[in-house]
Design an enzyme around this catalytic site. Sequence first.
Site, mmCIF file in Angstrom:
data_model
loop_
_atom_site.group_PDB
_atom_site.id
_atom_site.type_symbol
_atom_site.label_atom_id
_atom_site.label_comp_id
_atom_site.label_asym_id
_atom_site.label_seq_id
_atom_site.Cartn_x
_atom_site.Cartn_y
_atom_site.Cartn_z
ATOM 1 N N ALA A 1 0.817 -1.201 0.000
ATOM 2 C CA ALA A 1 0.000 0.000 0.000
ATOM 3 C C ALA A 1 0.858 1.261 0.000
ATOM 4 O O ALA A 1 1.911 1.293 0.620
ATOM 5 C CB ALA A 1 -0.901 0.007 1.232
ATOM 6 N N CYS A 2 0.415 2.252 -0.696
ATOM 7 C CA CYS A 2 0.961 3.613 -0.683
ATOM 8 C C CYS A 2 0.013 4.438 -1.535
ATOM 9 O O CYS A 2 -0.597 3.906 -2.472
ATOM 10 C CB CYS A 2 2.369 3.708 -1.283
ATOM 11 S SG CYS A 2 3.711 3.135 -0.226
ATOM 12 N N THR A 3 -0.108 5.718 -1.240
ATOM 13 C CA THR A 3 -0.978 6.594 -2.014
ATOM 14 C C THR A 3 -0.314 7.947 -2.182
ATOM 15 O O THR A 3 0.315 8.454 -1.253
ATOM 16 C CB THR A 3 -2.340 6.788 -1.309
ATOM 17 O OG1 THR A 3 -2.923 5.515 -1.039
ATOM 18 C CG2 THR A 3 -3.293 7.609 -2.165
#
Length: 352
Positions: free
Chosen positions: A29-31
């Site tokens: 996950a990363c945004t």
Amino acid sequence: MIRKLHASAISAAVLGTSMALLAATDAFACTRVFWNTNSLAKVSGRTMDWPESTQPTLAVFPRGIARDGGKVGADVIVKENAAQWTSKYGSIVTTIYGVGAVDGLNERGLGAHLLYLNATDFGQRDPTKPGIQAALWAQYVLDNAATVAEALALLDKVQIVMAEARGHKANVHLALEDESGDSAIIEYIGGKPVVHHGSEYRIMTNDPSFDQQLALLQKVDFSNPRSDMPLPGNVNPVDRFQRAAYYSAMLREPKSERQAIAEILAIMRNVSVPFGAPYKGFGIYNTEYRTALNLTGKRYFFELTTSPNVVWADLAKFDLSEGAPAWEVDPDNIDLSGDISAKFQKLDKVPF
């Protein structure tokens, strides 16, 4: 490079395949969100989600630093025609495992963010192009480019090479933005770079590839967000991408930098992965930290999720001239809060 200026139509079969791929693969996950539609300041934010501490430090590098793009720490991984360069611009970055930068801002207002993409394929090594290990991809553009367009032109002349640290391969894609509001997403798919260049490309998460994320987003309409509008709420990359798009549509014209940073961090907190949230097939990937960049004001904000304090540094308060020292601070310090520009310590040697 392959340039994609507009999202193309993708068949339902391809979309179905991408969703199956998303469910089956390890999609960390990363945004990243870029807010370039307000008149006060161009600001961006990102989350960093990982199964363990990436041992982040905040480092400030002056101009004139010599880099070797072929090394991961002391290990040489690009044995033929490794890229060598000397930094043209000063920058502030968040480091990862001491071998590269995953996030940063330079003195000309260019921001760079490396996020995980399981679909990454850098392809076979082409020794006719200077090679750069993937953990230095972001640092290379921060050192050498003032704008997104300039960064893309430079990246045409080099090749990114897979790197590995602490048992993790650098399957990453790169988001760039600058203080003019320009933006780009660069992914290596099938061994070739694919570039989405334009101010409209403001959001990036993880798998599936960016063109497929855009196609999925076209199936919903967040242009007029309402409280009764169904909104995906899980922690997978597609849900986070769409949630970031929804909340980005609600951003208000800020009256101050304080408000602008608060608004972008509010979105980044909404798309963060809470402690203990399950990721299909491979355990827990909590959000480790969040960053916010004021590209206009050249200030870099950092929020460690295990600390209640937001800290920031102002590039204007550092000597970035050639020959000046590099500086570093460990943000994992409960006593740090607010402007920590004066808390950085001189480095005897740059980490990479």
